[in-house]
Motif scaffolding. Structure first.
Motif, PDB file in Angstrom:
ATOM      1  N   TYR A   1      -5.955   1.747   0.029  1.00 12.37           N
ATOM      2  CA  TYR A   1      -6.648   0.502  -0.282  1.00 12.37           C
ATOM      3  C   TYR A   1      -6.386   0.127  -1.734  1.00 12.37           C
ATOM      4  O   TYR A   1      -5.954   0.957  -2.539  1.00 12.37           O
TER       5      TYR A   1
ATOM      6  N   LYS B   1      -9.524  -2.654   3.239  1.00 13.64           N
ATOM      7  CA  LYS B   1      -8.280  -2.310   2.551  1.00 13.64           C
ATOM      8  C   LYS B   1      -8.194  -2.947   1.169  1.00 13.64           C
ATOM      9  O   LYS B   1      -7.269  -2.663   0.409  1.00 13.64           O
ATOM     10  N   ALA B   2      -9.145  -3.809   0.849  1.00 13.85           N
ATOM     11  CA  ALA B   2      -9.322  -4.350  -0.503  1.00 13.85           C
ATOM     12  C   ALA B   2     -10.822  -4.452  -0.741  1.00 13.85           C
ATOM     13  O   ALA B   2     -11.541  -5.043   0.070  1.00 13.85           O
ATOM     14  N   ARG B   3     -11.289  -3.878  -1.832  1.00 14.40           N
ATOM     15  CA  ARG B   3     -12.725  -3.889  -2.113  1.00 14.40           C
ATOM     16  C   ARG B   3     -13.196  -5.255  -2.600  1.00 14.40           C
ATOM     17  O   ARG B   3     -14.379  -5.588  -2.499  1.00 14.40           O
TER      18      ARG B   3
ATOM     19  N   LEU C   1       0.826  -1.205   0.000  1.00 10.33           N
ATOM     20  CA  LEU C   1       0.000   0.000   0.000  1.00 10.33           C
ATOM     21  C   LEU C   1       0.861   1.256   0.000  1.00 10.33           C
ATOM     22  O   LEU C   1       0.550   2.240  -0.692  1.00 10.33           O
TER      23      LEU C   1
END
Length: 294
Positions: free
Chosen positions: A108, A137-139, A101
């Protein structure tokens, strides 16, 4: 062009992902930064990288510059990266991801993938991805290079279904069984190396179709991807090809021509499990993050 590039597919968690994006494999940081900036200037809204490519920092710089150039917000671009094989495991994945990141200069990512199914580790790695996903933090989370057996095993031991399986996919390597399995389980198939290198681009049938439609062989292959519902991330370090790869929305391949390209499949993978030490090949090189002269 940009309106077409904004066309999206819906993942199984409801997140929408552009169907056509740009990859940066085998690009150094400087080239990746420039390519990402060009792509965003030309209307692309999806970028794919990986820690193993050694260019996340360049992608982060290109993303920052491209957003500023075009008056875009971070949420306007769909960013994918992948867990490095050498980082796999629960704690190590979580720790390494924070570094990813930082290099990408983002709080994210839109899609985080397990790059390869490292034996004995990929289920713990997936548990880490589920934590990252639940923390926002990740969709979306998914996998890459997973065959059916490993997909079944992963889903048997998980609470979040993979949204994507990124595979080598092009006219000579169509992963028919894996695509069918993914379709049945609402997992989107995404193509890496979608143009199949010189052999697929130079195929006589593809060249004949390019003449018929007044398009390049690359555009024929990418249009074939689109019509089969495949997410595609062609890589280029040249702005004219980045632009040309997006010029595929003003024509459609006939059903008969789709079937002709389908008939080219010869299961010609460029790399597979036997090429890695984690799958029992003692002669395989140790997995490292690719380093390119910047």
């Amino acid at each position: 062009m940009s309106r077409d590039l904004e066309s999206k597919v819906r993942l199984n968690n409801g997140v929408e992902m552009p169907q056509l994006g740009m990859g940066v494999w085998k690009s150094n940081n400087k080239t990746a930064a420039q390519s990402v900036e060009w792509a965003l200037n030309d209307g692309y809204r999806a970028i794919d990288t990986a820690k193993q490519y050694g260019n996340e920092a360049g992608v982060g710089e290109g993303l920052k510059k491209g957003l500023a150039d075009n008056g875009l917000k971070r949420e306007d671009v769909f960013l994918t990266t992948k867990v490095f094989n050498g980082d796999q495991g629960y704690d190590s994945t979580l720790e390494a991801f924070e570094g990813q990141l930082k290099r990408l200069q983002t709080p994210y990512v839109d899609l985080l993938l397990i790059h390869w199914p490292v034996n004995g580790k990929y289920k713990e790695t997936w548990r880490a991805l589920e934590k990252i996903y639940h923390e926002g933090k990740a969709r979306a989370i998914g996998v890459s290079n997973f065959n059916i057996r490993r997909l079944r095993d992963l889903m048997k031991h998980s609470s979040v279904k993979p949204a994507v399986n990124q595979m080598e996919f092009h006219p000579l390597e169509q992963e028919a069984d894996i695509k069918e399995y993914c379709d049945l389980n609402d997992i989107k198939l995404e193509a890496w190396s979608p143009l199949g290198g010189g052999e697929a681009l130079g195929n006589p049938l593809v060249k004949k179709l390019a003449e018929k439609y007044g398009k390049s062989t690359a555009q024929i292959i990418l249009r074939w991807d689109m019509q089969r519902g495949i997410i595609s991330i062609p890589k280029s370090a040249h702005e004219k090809y980045i632009q040309a790869n997006a010029d595929i929305f003003d024509f459609e391949l006939d059903d008969d021509d789709i079937r002709l390209i389908n008939s080219l499949n010869v299961d010609k993978r460029s790399i597979w499990y036997g090429d890695f030490r984690w799958n029992g090949n003692p002669d395989a090189p140790v997995d490292t993050v690719d380093q390119w002269d910047d």
